[in-house]
Motif scaffolding. Structure first.
Motif, mmCIF file in Angstrom:
data_model
loop_
_atom_site.group_PDB
_atom_site.id
_atom_site.type_symbol
_atom_site.label_atom_id
_atom_site.label_comp_id
_atom_site.label_asym_id
_atom_site.label_seq_id
_atom_site.Cartn_x
_atom_site.Cartn_y
_atom_site.Cartn_z
ATOM 1 N N ARG A 38 0.854 -1.183 0.000
ATOM 2 C CA ARG A 38 0.000 0.000 0.000
ATOM 3 C C ARG A 38 0.892 1.235 0.000
ATOM 4 O O ARG A 38 1.927 1.257 0.647
ATOM 5 C CB ARG A 38 -0.907 0.047 1.229
ATOM 6 C CG ARG A 38 -1.870 -1.122 1.329
ATOM 7 C CD ARG A 38 -2.943 -1.022 0.249
ATOM 8 N NE ARG A 38 -3.914 -2.093 0.325
ATOM 9 C CZ ARG A 38 -3.948 -3.136 -0.490
ATOM 10 N NH1 ARG A 38 -3.028 -3.265 -1.415
ATOM 11 N NH2 ARG A 38 -4.877 -4.037 -0.379
ATOM 12 N N VAL A 39 0.481 2.266 -0.713
ATOM 13 C CA VAL A 39 1.226 3.521 -0.764
ATOM 14 C C VAL A 39 0.309 4.606 -0.216
ATOM 15 O O VAL A 39 -0.790 4.807 -0.720
ATOM 16 C CB VAL A 39 1.654 3.860 -2.208
ATOM 17 C CG1 VAL A 39 2.382 5.188 -2.254
ATOM 18 C CG2 VAL A 39 2.531 2.759 -2.778
ATOM 19 N N SER A 40 0.758 5.288 0.834
ATOM 20 C CA SER A 40 -0.014 6.350 1.463
ATOM 21 C C SER A 40 0.611 7.688 1.091
ATOM 22 O O SER A 40 1.705 8.021 1.537
ATOM 23 C CB SER A 40 -0.013 6.170 2.975
ATOM 24 O OG SER A 40 -0.662 7.245 3.600
ATOM 25 N N ILE A 41 -0.097 8.457 0.270
ATOM 26 C CA ILE A 41 0.426 9.726 -0.230
ATOM 27 C C ILE A 41 -0.284 10.883 0.469
ATOM 28 O O ILE A 41 -1.500 11.022 0.351
ATOM 29 C CB ILE A 41 0.224 9.838 -1.753
ATOM 30 C CG1 ILE A 41 0.929 8.679 -2.451
ATOM 31 C CG2 ILE A 41 0.724 11.175 -2.274
ATOM 32 C CD1 ILE A 41 0.684 8.619 -3.940
ATOM 33 N N PRO A 42 0.472 11.723 1.189
ATOM 34 C CA PRO A 42 -0.153 12.891 1.808
ATOM 35 C C PRO A 42 -0.427 13.970 0.763
ATOM 36 O O PRO A 42 0.466 14.353 0.016
ATOM 37 C CB PRO A 42 0.894 13.362 2.820
ATOM 38 C CG PRO A 42 2.190 12.864 2.288
ATOM 39 C CD PRO A 42 1.881 11.599 1.530
ATOM 40 N N VAL A 43 -1.664 14.402 0.685
ATOM 41 C CA VAL A 43 -2.046 15.431 -0.286
ATOM 42 C C VAL A 43 -2.448 16.679 0.488
ATOM 43 O O VAL A 43 -3.516 16.739 1.076
ATOM 44 C CB VAL A 43 -3.206 14.948 -1.186
ATOM 45 C CG1 VAL A 43 -3.628 16.037 -2.145
ATOM 46 C CG2 VAL A 43 -2.803 13.693 -1.938
ATOM 47 N N HIS A 44 -1.558 17.649 0.511
ATOM 48 C CA HIS A 44 -1.804 18.921 1.196
ATOM 49 C C HIS A 44 -1.768 20.050 0.171
ATOM 50 O O HIS A 44 -0.840 20.846 0.141
ATOM 51 C CB HIS A 44 -0.755 19.162 2.289
ATOM 52 C CG HIS A 44 -0.765 18.118 3.358
ATOM 53 N ND1 HIS A 44 0.364 17.428 3.719
ATOM 54 C CD2 HIS A 44 -1.758 17.634 4.132
ATOM 55 C CE1 HIS A 44 0.062 16.559 4.676
ATOM 56 N NE2 HIS A 44 -1.221 16.663 4.939
#
Length: 68
Positions: A38-44
């Motif tokens: 799984r890849v968790s990408i922070p989108v800010h």
């Protein structure tokens, strides 16, 4: 290494077969069929990702700097 935002990285991994599974707050969780990774990408917004985090996410997704 070129600096990109989480939004741009999310678009990039989607182009390479990753599918958005869920969104938890500002983190978009991506998965790939046949893989437990799984890849968790922070989108800010358009805020650029830090270099170390970007390198780790690219490595986890099986991508390299040339894909940027």
């Amino acid at each position: 290494m070129k600096s990109i935002s989480g939004k741009e990285l999310a678009r990039l991994v989607e182009q390479h077969g990753w599918v958005l599974l869920r969104v938890h707050g500002s983190h978009h969780i991506y998965g790939k069929t046949g893989s437990i990774v799984r890849v968790s990408i922070p989108v800010h917004g358009n805020k650029p990702l830090k270099t170390g985090l970007l390198h780790h996410l690219l490595k986890t997704a099986g991508l390299s700097e040339t894909h940027l």
